[in-house]
Design a protein around this motif. Structure first.
Motif, PDB file in Angstrom:
ATOM      1  N   LEU A  58       0.823  -1.205   0.000  1.00  0.00           N
ATOM      2  CA  LEU A  58       0.000   0.000   0.000  1.00  0.00           C
ATOM      3  C   LEU A  58       0.862   1.263   0.000  1.00  0.00           C
ATOM      4  O   LEU A  58       0.503   2.266  -0.622  1.00  0.00           O
ATOM      5  N   GLU A  59       1.979   1.216   0.697  1.00  0.00           N
ATOM      6  CA  GLU A  59       2.872   2.374   0.743  1.00  0.00           C
ATOM      7  C   GLU A  59       3.488   2.654  -0.614  1.00  0.00           C
ATOM      8  O   GLU A  59       3.732   3.806  -0.985  1.00  0.00           O
ATOM      9  N   ALA A  60       3.761   1.589  -1.391  1.00  0.00           N
ATOM     10  CA  ALA A  60       4.348   1.760  -2.715  1.00  0.00           C
ATOM     11  C   ALA A  60       3.326   2.272  -3.723  1.00  0.00           C
ATOM     12  O   ALA A  60       3.699   2.845  -4.758  1.00  0.00           O
ATOM     13  N   ASN A  61       2.049   2.078  -3.443  1.00  0.00           N
ATOM     14  CA  ASN A  61       1.001   2.509  -4.377  1.00  0.00           C
ATOM     15  C   ASN A  61       0.936   4.028  -4.485  1.00  0.00           C
ATOM     16  O   ASN A  61       1.045   4.737  -3.502  1.00  0.00           O
ATOM     17  N   ARG A  62       0.749   4.511  -5.696  1.00  0.00           N
ATOM     18  CA  ARG A  62       0.665   5.954  -5.917  1.00  0.00           C
ATOM     19  C   ARG A  62      -0.614   6.367  -6.644  1.00  0.00           C
ATOM     20  O   ARG A  62      -1.046   7.506  -6.539  1.00  0.00           O
ATOM     21  N   ARG A  63      -1.233   5.460  -7.383  1.00  0.00           N
ATOM     22  CA  ARG A  63      -2.317   5.876  -8.263  1.00  0.00           C
ATOM     23  C   ARG A  63      -3.617   5.115  -8.055  1.00  0.00           C
ATOM     24  O   ARG A  63      -4.685   5.615  -8.390  1.00  0.00           O
ATOM     25  N   THR A  64      -3.564   3.897  -7.555  1.00  0.00           N
ATOM     26  CA  THR A  64      -4.761   3.071  -7.454  1.00  0.00           C
ATOM     27  C   THR A  64      -5.578   3.448  -6.228  1.00  0.00           C
ATOM     28  O   THR A  64      -5.055   3.509  -5.113  1.00  0.00           O
ATOM     29  N   THR A  65      -6.860   3.705  -6.432  1.00  0.00           N
ATOM     30  CA  THR A  65      -7.748   4.094  -5.338  1.00  0.00           C
ATOM     31  C   THR A  65      -8.300   2.874  -4.614  1.00  0.00           C
ATOM     32  O   THR A  65      -8.177   2.754  -3.394  1.00  0.00           O
ATOM     33  N   ASN A  66      -8.910   1.970  -5.355  1.00  0.00           N
ATOM     34  CA  ASN A  66      -9.476   0.755  -4.764  1.00  0.00           C
ATOM     35  C   ASN A  66      -8.414  -0.337  -4.773  1.00  0.00           C
ATOM     36  O   ASN A  66      -8.283  -1.091  -5.731  1.00  0.00           O
ATOM     37  N   THR A  67      -7.662  -0.406  -3.702  1.00  0.00           N
ATOM     38  CA  THR A  67      -6.492  -1.290  -3.643  1.00  0.00           C
ATOM     39  C   THR A  67      -6.815  -2.699  -3.152  1.00  0.00           C
ATOM     40  O   THR A  67      -5.965  -3.583  -3.200  1.00  0.00           O
ATOM     41  N   VAL A  68      -8.034  -2.913  -2.674  1.00  0.00           N
ATOM     42  CA  VAL A  68      -8.358  -4.180  -2.015  1.00  0.00           C
ATOM     43  C   VAL A  68      -9.149  -5.107  -2.942  1.00  0.00           C
ATOM     44  O   VAL A  68     -10.097  -4.687  -3.603  1.00  0.00           O
ATOM     45  N   PHE A  69      -8.745  -6.365  -2.959  1.00  0.00           N
ATOM     46  CA  PHE A  69      -9.472  -7.434  -3.648  1.00  0.00           C
ATOM     47  C   PHE A  69     -10.159  -8.265  -2.571  1.00  0.00           C
ATOM     48  O   PHE A  69      -9.511  -8.868  -1.720  1.00  0.00           O
ATOM     49  N   HIS A  70     -11.488  -8.265  -2.585  1.00  0.00           N
ATOM     50  CA  HIS A  70     -12.265  -9.003  -1.584  1.00  0.00           C
ATOM     51  C   HIS A  70     -13.270  -9.871  -2.337  1.00  0.00           C
ATOM     52  O   HIS A  70     -14.201  -9.358  -2.960  1.00  0.00           O
ATOM     53  N   ALA A  71     -13.055 -11.169  -2.302  1.00  0.00           N
ATOM     54  CA  ALA A  71     -13.910 -12.091  -3.050  1.00  0.00           C
ATOM     55  C   ALA A  71     -14.544 -13.105  -2.114  1.00  0.00           C
ATOM     56  O   ALA A  71     -13.926 -13.539  -1.134  1.00  0.00           O
ATOM     57  N   SER A  72     -15.781 -13.469  -2.406  1.00  0.00           N
ATOM     58  CA  SER A  72     -16.414 -14.593  -1.720  1.00  0.00           C
ATOM     59  C   SER A  72     -16.677 -15.687  -2.747  1.00  0.00           C
ATOM     60  O   SER A  72     -17.122 -15.401  -3.862  1.00  0.00           O
ATOM     61  N   LEU A  73     -16.366 -16.917  -2.383  1.00  0.00           N
ATOM     62  CA  LEU A  73     -16.605 -18.084  -3.234  1.00  0.00           C
ATOM     63  C   LEU A  73     -17.686 -18.916  -2.571  1.00  0.00           C
ATOM     64  O   LEU A  73     -17.525 -19.356  -1.426  1.00  0.00           O
ATOM     65  N   ASN A  74     -18.782 -19.119  -3.300  1.00  0.00           N
ATOM     66  CA  ASN A  74     -19.977 -19.718  -2.705  1.00  0.00           C
ATOM     67  C   ASN A  74     -20.359 -21.022  -3.397  1.00  0.00           C
ATOM     68  O   ASN A  74     -20.966 -21.003  -4.470  1.00  0.00           O
ATOM     69  N   PRO A  75     -20.005 -22.169  -2.799  1.00  0.00           N
ATOM     70  CA  PRO A  75     -20.446 -23.446  -3.364  1.00  0.00           C
ATOM     71  C   PRO A  75     -21.947 -23.625  -3.193  1.00  0.00           C
ATOM     72  O   PRO A  75     -22.595 -22.893  -2.433  1.00  0.00           O
ATOM     73  N   SER A  76     -22.489 -24.607  -3.877  1.00  0.00           N
ATOM     74  CA  SER A  76     -23.900 -24.943  -3.712  1.00  0.00           C
ATOM     75  C   SER A  76     -24.134 -25.469  -2.299  1.00  0.00           C
ATOM     76  O   SER A  76     -23.256 -26.107  -1.709  1.00  0.00           O
ATOM     77  N   PRO A  77     -25.316 -25.228  -1.709  1.00  0.00           N
ATOM     78  CA  PRO A  77     -25.617 -25.800  -0.391  1.00  0.00           C
ATOM     79  C   PRO A  77     -25.523 -27.319  -0.373  1.00  0.00           C
ATOM     80  O   PRO A  77     -25.346 -27.916   0.693  1.00  0.00           O
ATOM     81  N   GLU A  78     -25.633 -27.950  -1.530  1.00  0.00           N
ATOM     82  CA  GLU A  78     -25.561 -29.406  -1.609  1.00  0.00           C
ATOM     83  C   GLU A  78     -24.131 -29.934  -1.578  1.00  0.00           C
ATOM     84  O   GLU A  78     -23.918 -31.128  -1.371  1.00  0.00           O
ATOM     85  N   ASP A  79     -23.154 -29.069  -1.782  1.00  0.00           N
ATOM     86  CA  ASP A  79     -21.754 -29.499  -1.800  1.00  0.00           C
ATOM     87  C   ASP A  79     -21.210 -29.587  -0.378  1.00  0.00           C
ATOM     88  O   ASP A  79     -21.436 -28.702   0.440  1.00  0.00           O
ATOM     89  N   ARG A  80     -20.480 -30.653  -0.107  1.00  0.00           N
ATOM     90  CA  ARG A  80     -19.833 -30.839   1.189  1.00  0.00           C
ATOM     91  C   ARG A  80     -18.339 -30.984   0.949  1.00  0.00           C
ATOM     92  O   ARG A  80     -17.876 -31.995   0.416  1.00  0.00           O
ATOM     93  N   LEU A  81     -17.577 -29.965   1.328  1.00  0.00           N
ATOM     94  CA  LEU A  81     -16.150 -29.920   1.054  1.00  0.00           C
ATOM     95  C   LEU A  81     -15.357 -29.921   2.351  1.00  0.00           C
ATOM     96  O   LEU A  81     -15.753 -29.308   3.339  1.00  0.00           O
TER      97      LEU A  81
END
Length: 253
Positions: A58-81
């Motif tokens: 983040l300290e090295a960043n100079r131009r990017t505003t939205n620096t965060v990648f936040h993802a949710s991975l949603n399996p089917s309710p029927e899947d058991r992992l």
């Protein structure tokens, strides 16, 4: 499996959101990469320790505003992992999305019947350069389809032939009639899918390039509840209000 990807300006917000889940025993830390152990001496999740690992990027960043990648991975309710399978899925997903060399942390959420993953990472590298993200949604969908086949998961879309029959196609603003495209997608999803929550319904719409924001208020003395949705690429230009009161009252829950 459905992915919901968000860009945010602050990594602390995404981390605190997941920490609250961990503190309530509604989530657990499953995996971390290129980070120090994210726990304090009492075994509690330490957001400051995570931020210390993110800070050089983040300290090295100079131009990017939205620096965060936040993802949710949603399996089917029927899947058991198993946890090992979830770790492998998260690692392969991040590697193929181009985040394999980034610091990231993976949480398994268990606050609802369907266990799912949240991944927090950064969109800038060690030199502060933004990682390529062209066609991110399309790339994510292709990766998830491969992972479904690899792990024998229930597909989020029951075959392309079904999608063709019910008119479920991703919204493309270049084709015009954006309002009509969005309406068609929302109606088809309500008719052909049974989601366990409003949030899951929004995640399903993301698969078809439609984002949703909840809206409530009063018009002419009458209360209303609904949502505003739009194509991801022109969300601010093309907006269409779609009432989903019947859905929110439980007809599909």
């Amino acid at each position: 499996m459905v992915a919901n990807i968000r860009s945010r300006p602050s990594s602390s917000g995404a981390l605190y959101y997941n920490k609250e889940k961990v503190d309530k025993d509604e989530a657990e830390v499953l995996l971390w990469q290129k980070m120090l152990e994210p726990f304090d001496k009492h075994g509690r999740m330490d957001v400051d320790a995570c931020m210390d690992c993110f800070w050089p990027y983040l300290e090295a960043n100079r131009r990017t505003t939205n620096t965060v990648f936040h993802a949710s991975l949603n399996p089917s309710p029927e899947d058991r992992l198993t946890d090992d399978q979830l770790r492998d899925i998260a690692q392969e997903y991040m590697e193929r999305m181009g985040y394999g060399n980034q610091p990231y942390i993976v949480f398994k959420h268990k606050d609802i019947s369907r266990e799912h993953l949240h991944i927090v990472s950064l969109r800038v590298d060690e030199q502060g350069r933004k990682l390529p993200h062209d066609f991110e949604a399309r790339c994510s969908m292709e990766i998830l389809r491969d992972l479904e086949r690899k792990y024998g998961l229930h597909p989020s879309v029951k075959g392309e032939e079904q999608a063709d029959k019910v008119g479920l196609h991703r919204v493309n603003y270049r084709e015009g009639n954006v309002k009509q495209q969005i309406s068609s997608v929302v109606r088809s999803c309500l008719r052909n899918y049974k989601c366990s929550s409003y949030g899951e319904f929004c995640t399903l719409l993301e698969l078809f390039n439609v984002s949703v924001e909840e809206r409530t208020g009063t018009i002419d003395g009458r209360n209303y509840a609904g949502s505003v949705s739009g194509s991801d690429r022109r969300r601010l230009r093309h907006r269409h209000a779609i009432q989903v009161e019947s859905y929110r009252k439980g007809c599909r829950l």
